[in-house]
Design a protein around this motif. Sequence first.
Motif, mmCIF file in Angstrom:
data_model
loop_
_atom_site.group_PDB
_atom_site.id
_atom_site.type_symbol
_atom_site.label_atom_id
_atom_site.label_comp_id
_atom_site.label_asym_id
_atom_site.label_seq_id
_atom_site.Cartn_x
_atom_site.Cartn_y
_atom_site.Cartn_z
ATOM 1 N N ALA A 181 0.848 -1.189 0.000
ATOM 2 C CA ALA A 181 0.000 0.000 0.000
ATOM 3 C C ALA A 181 0.881 1.235 0.000
ATOM 4 C CB ALA A 181 -0.935 0.020 1.213
ATOM 5 N N CYS A 182 0.338 2.293 -0.556
ATOM 6 C CA CYS A 182 1.044 3.574 -0.545
ATOM 7 C C CYS A 182 0.027 4.687 -0.426
ATOM 8 C CB CYS A 182 1.871 3.738 -1.813
ATOM 9 S SG CYS A 182 2.895 5.223 -1.847
ATOM 10 N N TYR A 188 0.195 14.197 0.617
ATOM 11 C CA TYR A 188 -0.118 15.485 -0.010
ATOM 12 C C TYR A 188 -1.593 15.577 -0.394
ATOM 13 C CZ TYR A 188 -0.054 19.227 -3.452
ATOM 14 O OH TYR A 188 -0.324 20.370 -4.158
ATOM 15 N N ASP A 189 -2.102 14.518 -1.074
ATOM 16 C CA ASP A 189 -3.484 14.596 -1.539
ATOM 17 C C ASP A 189 -4.336 13.385 -1.161
ATOM 18 O OD1 ASP A 189 -2.512 13.884 -5.013
ATOM 19 O OD2 ASP A 189 -2.514 12.621 -3.216
ATOM 20 N N GLY A 190 -3.774 12.463 -0.413
ATOM 21 C CA GLY A 190 -4.549 11.337 0.076
ATOM 22 C C GLY A 190 -4.739 10.190 -0.901
ATOM 23 N N ARG A 191 -4.179 10.313 -2.104
ATOM 24 C CA ARG A 191 -4.322 9.220 -3.053
ATOM 25 C C ARG A 191 -3.620 7.973 -2.532
ATOM 26 N NH1 ARG A 191 -1.940 10.414 -8.451
ATOM 27 N NH2 ARG A 191 -0.449 11.646 -7.218
ATOM 28 N N THR A 192 -4.191 6.826 -2.887
ATOM 29 C CA THR A 192 -3.634 5.550 -2.443
ATOM 30 C C THR A 192 -3.399 4.623 -3.625
ATOM 31 O OG1 THR A 192 -5.862 4.710 -2.046
ATOM 32 C CG2 THR A 192 -4.700 5.650 -0.158
ATOM 33 N N PHE A 193 -2.570 3.635 -3.393
ATOM 34 C CA PHE A 193 -2.305 2.610 -4.399
ATOM 35 C C PHE A 193 -2.145 1.280 -3.692
ATOM 36 C CE2 PHE A 193 -0.967 0.707 -8.260
ATOM 37 C CZ PHE A 193 -0.027 -0.235 -7.908
ATOM 38 N N TYR A 194 -2.738 0.245 -4.288
ATOM 39 C CA TYR A 194 -2.631 -1.115 -3.749
ATOM 40 C C TYR A 194 -2.342 -2.089 -4.887
ATOM 41 C CZ TYR A 194 -5.483 1.260 -0.212
ATOM 42 O OH TYR A 194 -5.961 2.151 0.698
ATOM 43 N N SER A 224 5.424 14.124 -3.286
ATOM 44 C CA SER A 224 4.032 13.765 -3.538
ATOM 45 C C SER A 224 3.979 12.444 -4.308
ATOM 46 C CB SER A 224 3.346 14.880 -4.320
ATOM 47 O OG SER A 224 4.025 15.093 -5.549
ATOM 48 N N GLY A 225 2.766 12.067 -4.725
ATOM 49 C CA GLY A 225 2.608 10.830 -5.478
ATOM 50 C C GLY A 225 2.236 9.666 -4.596
ATOM 51 N N ASN A 226 1.609 8.667 -5.197
ATOM 52 C CA ASN A 226 1.132 7.506 -4.436
ATOM 53 C C ASN A 226 1.809 6.219 -4.877
ATOM 54 O OD1 ASN A 226 -0.120 7.412 -6.925
ATOM 55 N ND2 ASN A 226 -2.025 6.571 -6.140
ATOM 56 N N ILE A 227 3.037 6.317 -5.327
ATOM 57 C CA ILE A 227 3.829 5.137 -5.651
ATOM 58 C C ILE A 227 5.009 5.077 -4.688
ATOM 59 C CG2 ILE A 227 5.198 3.939 -7.389
ATOM 60 C CD1 ILE A 227 2.194 4.114 -7.993
ATOM 61 N N CYS A 228 5.122 3.968 -4.000
ATOM 62 C CA CYS A 228 6.162 3.813 -2.981
ATOM 63 C C CYS A 228 7.064 2.644 -3.358
ATOM 64 C CB CYS A 228 5.533 3.578 -1.604
ATOM 65 S SG CYS A 228 4.573 4.958 -0.981
ATOM 66 N N SER A 229 8.116 2.936 -4.075
ATOM 67 C CA SER A 229 9.089 1.899 -4.415
ATOM 68 C C SER A 229 10.032 1.700 -3.240
ATOM 69 C CB SER A 229 9.897 2.323 -5.639
ATOM 70 O OG SER A 229 9.061 2.501 -6.754
ATOM 71 N N GLU A 230 10.291 0.443 -2.924
ATOM 72 C CA GLU A 230 11.097 0.138 -1.734
ATOM 73 C C GLU A 230 12.430 0.871 -1.764
ATOM 74 O OE1 GLU A 230 11.452 -4.015 -1.004
ATOM 75 O OE2 GLU A 230 12.857 -3.790 0.648
#
Length: 124
Positions: A49-50, A54-60, A102-108
């Motif tokens: 999850a990410c 900044y804007d609350g967007r999420t990614f799964y 910002s952004g909703n991508i969390c690369s390890e």
Amino acid sequence: QVQLVESGGGLVQPGGSVTISCKVSGTTLDYHAIGWFRQAPGKEREGIACLSGYDGRTFYPDSVAGRFTTSANKAWNIVSLQMNNLKPEDTGIYYCASRSGSGNICSESRMDYWGKGTSVTVSS
């Protein structure tokens, strides 16, 4: 210095739910993305999850989409991960991590700070 501390977890029955939390200190969530990662026994760590502070967007990823939800309480600087319909393969150590921007991508590889993790075991 940014610090992250996970809490919650424990033993959960298959099909059950649990919420784990990540307390963030040393910065505000507005300028960071918070990622959740897990490491199952004998497997590599994976992102699950990410959340963009900044804007609350999420990614799964597909493996948890529709079952896991992450959200932020900016007043308390806490990010939570609610996990529903848990399966035995969800067992592992769960980590939160942060990166600036910002952004909703969390690369390890791009995460700057990590918590020490909390254990979730899904078993009957």
